[in-house]
Design an enzyme around this catalytic site. Sequence first.
Site, PDB file in Angstrom:
ATOM      1  N   GLU A 241       3.889   7.786  15.264  1.00  0.00           N
ATOM      2  CA  GLU A 241       2.484   7.761  15.699  1.00  0.00           C
ATOM      3  C   GLU A 241       1.727   6.613  15.009  1.00  0.00           C
ATOM      4  O   GLU A 241       1.036   5.826  15.658  1.00  0.00           O
ATOM      5  CB  GLU A 241       1.887   9.120  15.313  1.00  0.00           C
ATOM      6  CG  GLU A 241       0.489   9.348  15.754  1.00  0.00           C
ATOM      7  CD  GLU A 241      -0.107  10.561  15.014  1.00  0.00           C
ATOM      8  OE1 GLU A 241       0.643  11.338  14.370  1.00  0.00           O
ATOM      9  OE2 GLU A 241      -1.335  10.683  15.065  1.00  0.00           O
TER      10      GLU A 241
ATOM     11  N   CYS B  16      13.952  10.284   6.827  1.00  0.00           N
ATOM     12  CA  CYS B  16      13.943   9.825   8.219  1.00  0.00           C
ATOM     13  C   CYS B  16      15.339   9.885   8.837  1.00  0.00           C
ATOM     14  O   CYS B  16      15.483  10.033  10.032  1.00  0.00           O
ATOM     15  CB  CYS B  16      13.372   8.418   8.301  1.00  0.00           C
ATOM     16  SG  CYS B  16      14.158   7.279   7.168  1.00  0.00           S
TER      17      CYS B  16
ATOM     18  N   GLU C 263      10.016   1.075  10.593  1.00  0.00           N
ATOM     19  CA  GLU C 263      11.087   2.034  10.353  1.00  0.00           C
ATOM     20  C   GLU C 263      10.434   3.401  10.495  1.00  0.00           C
ATOM     21  O   GLU C 263       9.643   3.791   9.644  1.00  0.00           O
ATOM     22  CB  GLU C 263      11.661   1.775   8.947  1.00  0.00           C
ATOM     23  CG  GLU C 263      13.082   2.226   8.828  1.00  0.00           C
ATOM     24  CD  GLU C 263      13.146   3.659   8.417  1.00  0.00           C
ATOM     25  OE1 GLU C 263      13.153   4.530   9.325  1.00  0.00           O
ATOM     26  OE2 GLU C 263      13.156   3.906   7.218  1.00  0.00           O
TER      27      GLU C 263
ATOM     28  N   LYS D  31       0.839  -1.192   0.000  1.00  0.00           N
ATOM     29  CA  LYS D  31       0.000   0.000   0.000  1.00  0.00           C
ATOM     30  C   LYS D  31       0.875   1.243   0.000  1.00  0.00           C
ATOM     31  O   LYS D  31       1.491   1.592   0.992  1.00  0.00           O
ATOM     32  CB  LYS D  31      -0.931   0.053   1.213  1.00  0.00           C
ATOM     33  CG  LYS D  31      -1.989   1.140   0.995  1.00  0.00           C
ATOM     34  CD  LYS D  31      -2.556   1.743   2.248  1.00  0.00           C
ATOM     35  CE  LYS D  31      -1.699   2.801   2.885  1.00  0.00           C
ATOM     36  NZ  LYS D  31      -1.522   4.046   2.096  1.00  0.00           N
TER      37      LYS D  31
ATOM     38  N   GLU E 170      10.278  15.495  15.449  1.00  0.00           N
ATOM     39  CA  GLU E 170      10.609  15.296  14.037  1.00  0.00           C
ATOM     40  C   GLU E 170       9.784  16.283  13.198  1.00  0.00           C
ATOM     41  O   GLU E 170       8.560  16.270  13.239  1.00  0.00           O
ATOM     42  CB  GLU E 170      10.301  13.863  13.595  1.00  0.00           C
ATOM     43  CG  GLU E 170      10.635  13.667  12.129  1.00  0.00           C
ATOM     44  CD  GLU E 170      10.455  12.225  11.644  1.00  0.00           C
ATOM     45  OE1 GLU E 170       9.354  11.688  11.790  1.00  0.00           O
ATOM     46  OE2 GLU E 170      11.423  11.664  11.105  1.00  0.00           O
TER      47      GLU E 170
END
Length: 502
Positions: free
Chosen positions: A254, A307, A273, A198, A404
Site C-alpha cells: 500500500e 516479508c 521491496e 528514515k 499478507e
Amino acid sequence: MSAAVPNLTPSQDAREFLGRDHRLFIGGEWVAAGSRETIEVIDPATEAQLTRVAIGGKDDIDRAVAAARKALKGEWSRLTSHERTKLIWKLADELDAHLALASELEVLDNGQPLMIARYSIQAFGSEFLRYYAGWATKITGDTIPVSPQGVRNGESLTYTRREPIGVVGAIIPWNAPLLMAVLKLGPALAAGCTVVLKPAEQTPLTALLLGDLCRKAGIPAGVVNIVPGLGETAGAALAAHPDVDKIAFTGSTEVGKKIIAAAAGNLKRVTLELGGKSPMVVFPDADLSRVIPGVARGAFFLQGQNCMAGTRLFVHRDIFDRVVEQVGEAASKFRLGPGMSPDSDLGPLISAEQRERVMGYIDSGRTSGAELVCGGEALPGRGFFVKPTLFANTNMDMKIAREEIFGPVLCAQSFRDSELEAVAAEANKGIYGLSGSVWTRDISVAHRMAALIDAGQVSINCHAAVDPGIPFGGNKQSGWGREFGREGLEAYLKTKATTVMY
Ligand code: NAI
Ligand code: MG
C-alpha cells in the site's frame, strides 16, 4: 500459558544509550528537530516506554537532503574506490565491535529473540556491509565497438561510466530494523551515493546507533543522514523531495504505491521491496525430517513478521494430515517470551495495533470455515504476544490465505494433482510474488516447480535462503527491482555513455 516476564534489566550500555537525548543525525552532527517533537519508543514485550526520540518533519528532511547533496559533491566524491571499500569495511568492524549493544537495542525495540538478533546482525549486517565493500572496487563500464555518424572503425571511441545515482532516500520498516538500514547503506555507499535514512517510527534505536558507528568509522559528514519520523510526514517528504534521486523502500505494498506516486514529481528512481504471501509446496516424497522444522521456521521466523515468510503451505493429499499435525506440534512447541530471555523462541509482535490486525485475521479464519489446528490466541497480560497459529483446509477465496497478515499465521491446503502446472497455478494465485519453496527429493520436480513459481526467489528443500550475494526482490505487487548481489548494487548506479571522435 502466559509469557513469563523474568527480571531482564537492560545492560549498563543499553541504559546509557536509552538515557541519551536522541536527536537527528544530519551532516555528521546530532541536531535538534525543528519541531522539537518526540515519539515514544515501546518495548513490545513489556509495553513499557524505553525512551523518547526526536522526530523530523519536512524541514528536517530538507536539511538532511541538503547535507546529503553537499556531501555527494564533497570529499566523498574524491575518495578512491579503495578508500570507499575501507570505510564500509570499517563500518562493519564498528558494528561487530558494538554487536552486544546493537543486538540488545534491537531486541528491546523490535521484540525479536536475542539469539536471532545477534546472529543476523553479524551474518547479514556486518557481512552484508563487507560484501558490498568489495563491490566498490569492481564497478566498471564497457567499451563499445560502434561507428556513430558513420565514421570508420578506429576513428571513434565509445565507453560507459557507471556513476552513483546521487542522493538516496531510504525508507525502511520495523521488522528487522538494523538489517534493513544496512541493506540500503551497503550498496548505496559502495556505489558512491549519499543517503537520508528514515527508520520506521516503531523502531528508531538501532538506526540512531548507526549514526554513532558511521562517525566512528570515519564516513564523511553528510554521507549518511538519519531522520526518525512518521511515514505520513517525514517519509512522504522524502519520497516527494525534488532533490532526491532515488527512493529505496521496504514496507507494505500500500505505501509502496504511495511512494511511486510521490516520486513522480521529479521522476526519481524507485526500488520497492514489498509484501509477500509466499507458498511452500510439499510433494509426497519429501524428507519430512527436513520439511517439518523448515516449514515451521519458514512460517514463524520473526513471529511471521517477515516479508519472505512462507504463509501458504501446499501439501500433497497423501501426506497432508501427517504434515499438518507435525507442523502444528512443532509450532506449539515454540516458547513465546521476551526476546531478552534465553528461553524464548518467539518474541512479541511489534505493537498493539499489529496484534489487533493479526487477531482480526485469525477471527476471519475461524468464521470462514478454515480448521484451526493450533494457536489462535493472543497471550493475556503485558506484551503483544500471539501464539503461532495454523489453519488447515484453507483456500484462496479466504482472506487469511490471500492477504499478507505479517504475523504468526500459516494457512495449509492440500493438492491432489500431480500436474505441476495446476499446483503452480494455485500457488501463484494472489497479488504477491516474493518468495517460495519446493520440498521434494525428485530433482526434476524440484527444478520444474521452482521455475513455475512466480516469485523473485525460490528455495528447494529450505525456505528463504538468504545471502548478500543472492538477488532478492519481488514479482507482481511484491516490488520493483532486486536487492543483494550485483543487481542490488546496480540499482544505485546510472550509466553515462561517452563518445569521442578522433
Ligand atoms: P508501512 O509500509 O506503513 O511502513 C514502512 C515504512 O514506510 C515506515 O518507515 C513508515 O514510516 C513509512 N511510511 C508509511 N507511510 C508512508 C508514506 N505515505 N510515505 C513515505 N513513507 C511512509 O508498514 P506498517 O504500517 O508498519 O505495516 C503495515 C503492514 O505492512 C504490515 O502488517 C505488513 O503487512 C506490511 N509490511 C511489510 C513489510 C515488508 O518487509 N514487506 C515491512 C513492514 C510492513
Ligand atoms: Mg503504515
